[in-house]
Design an enzyme around this catalytic site. Sequence first.
Site, PDB file in Angstrom:
ATOM      1  N   LYS A 233       0.849  -1.189   0.000  1.00 36.70           N
ATOM      2  CA  LYS A 233       0.000   0.000   0.000  1.00 36.70           C
ATOM      3  C   LYS A 233       0.885   1.239   0.000  1.00 36.70           C
ATOM      4  O   LYS A 233       1.910   1.297   0.699  1.00 36.70           O
ATOM      5  CB  LYS A 233      -0.893  -0.030   1.237  1.00 36.70           C
ATOM      6  CG  LYS A 233      -1.889   1.116   1.350  1.00 36.70           C
ATOM      7  CD  LYS A 233      -2.787   0.884   2.570  1.00 36.70           C
ATOM      8  CE  LYS A 233      -3.824   1.968   2.758  1.00 36.70           C
ATOM      9  NZ  LYS A 233      -4.735   1.673   3.891  1.00 36.70           N
TER      10      LYS A 233
ATOM     11  N   SER B 218      -9.399   1.900   2.631  1.00 36.15           N
ATOM     12  CA  SER B 218      -8.426   2.683   1.895  1.00 36.15           C
ATOM     13  C   SER B 218      -7.343   1.851   1.216  1.00 36.15           C
ATOM     14  O   SER B 218      -6.539   2.371   0.451  1.00 36.15           O
ATOM     15  CB  SER B 218      -7.760   3.680   2.847  1.00 36.15           C
ATOM     16  OG  SER B 218      -7.052   2.991   3.888  1.00 36.15           O
TER      17      SER B 218
ATOM     18  N   SER C  69     -10.340  -0.855   6.631  1.00 36.80           N
ATOM     19  CA  SER C  69      -9.635  -0.672   5.357  1.00 36.80           C
ATOM     20  C   SER C  69      -8.895  -1.887   4.822  1.00 36.80           C
ATOM     21  O   SER C  69      -8.291  -1.815   3.756  1.00 36.80           O
ATOM     22  CB  SER C  69      -8.659   0.503   5.471  1.00 36.80           C
ATOM     23  OG  SER C  69      -9.359   1.698   5.687  1.00 36.80           O
TER      24      SER C  69
END
Length: 446
Positions: A81, A150, A174
């Site tokens: 990420k 996210s 997330s």
Amino acid sequence: MKIKPHTLSATEAARFIASGQLKSVQLVQSCLDHIAQTDDAIRAWAFLDPGAALAQAEACDTLRQKGLATGPLHGLPVALKDIIDTRDMPTQCGTPIFAGRQSEDDARIVELLREAGAVIMGKTVTTELAFVHANETRNPHNTEHSPGGSSSGSAAAVAAGHVPLAIGTQTNGSVIRPASFCGTFGFKPTRGTIPRTGVLQTSVSLDQIGTFARTLEDTAFLADAISAYDQRDRESFGHARPRMAKAAVEDPAMEPDIVWFNLPFNDRLAEDACEGLDGVMEILGERIKRMDPADQLSELVAVQARIHEYEIAQHQAQVFDTHWDQISDTLKPIITRARQISQTEYDDALAVKASAEAFFEDFFTEYDAILAPAAAGEALRFGSGTGDPIFCTLWTLAGLPCVTLPLLVGEAGLPIGVQLIGPAKKDDRLMRTARWLQQHIAAEAA
């Protein structure tokens, strides 16, 4: 090898590499080819350097040819990420504010990945500062839909077959929610299991790291490799972690006792998700107990929001103060509201959080796991946000290990995950329960 290497699970690929039947270069090249064919539509990647990825793979193959020691993730591609620092790739945190930002050091988990022999493929797209404002990533099952957030790109990259493994983070929902939307397995271990040094800090009290994969065992396999004590991380605990991957292929000593909480916000569930979960509970029969919890449990949702908002406003104050014109209109009102939270209100929220942790410690002396939705239903249409995280909020606040299994399908043919939550620091127990549930449901469906 007849099968395309990028379709292998991580543990399958690791066995083939260890036996000499597959080279890391072949695996990485297969992943890169598949990315090139599909990512124009999915847009999972914020940064990808094919040459650098292949160079890492070649180095892995050379080590093995020389008979040198190799780690558990030797030669396996892993996606990060885009809030996780790397010394050789930009970390841009989903915002133009950090465009081209380059850290001097690797995050602690990147050090652990390199030691384990992983090939760091690149950075996957995240929402703005890993919060609420979506970026461009689409759901691989249907690009008209959101992948969630996210950890948008990490979930999408695994679901699309770009990589067998990816890392995300969770401050509310997330990891679990995007895994549900994209039909992957998602795992968030107990808070403090995986160190956070070198990862964008949005909430020191709540930020946690999790894993995405196409099998339950693979999520635990990756989590094992990046679990360690780090004295720089105040939530990191200084004692041994359970062996999660080993547990993911073991049967529990006895059939587990599972609880479903009848929470007031369960009415946010879509009808197809509700029907699917009812079907799961019908299969479980006497192994599951429906329970009406105290009202205070649902009130923890507001507590999580207060802590999260207060802390991101504090931790990223310089970013907000100096780049307010570059902050999205989605995030601005949240930060404005967060700046009105008093120190007393924040301290009170932390005290309630501690009480919740104590409550669940007692609760799990009688039960093995909690069954819950992973998301409110199928993935939303793209442009409608990243989805409601409320079905993850309580467990994240309390720092409990959570896993989502892609067991259901909604009316539009999109995946819906089933979430299991276990006792803190007993992630191996959760893995055994998750394996049992997966096999139990499969046996009934056969």
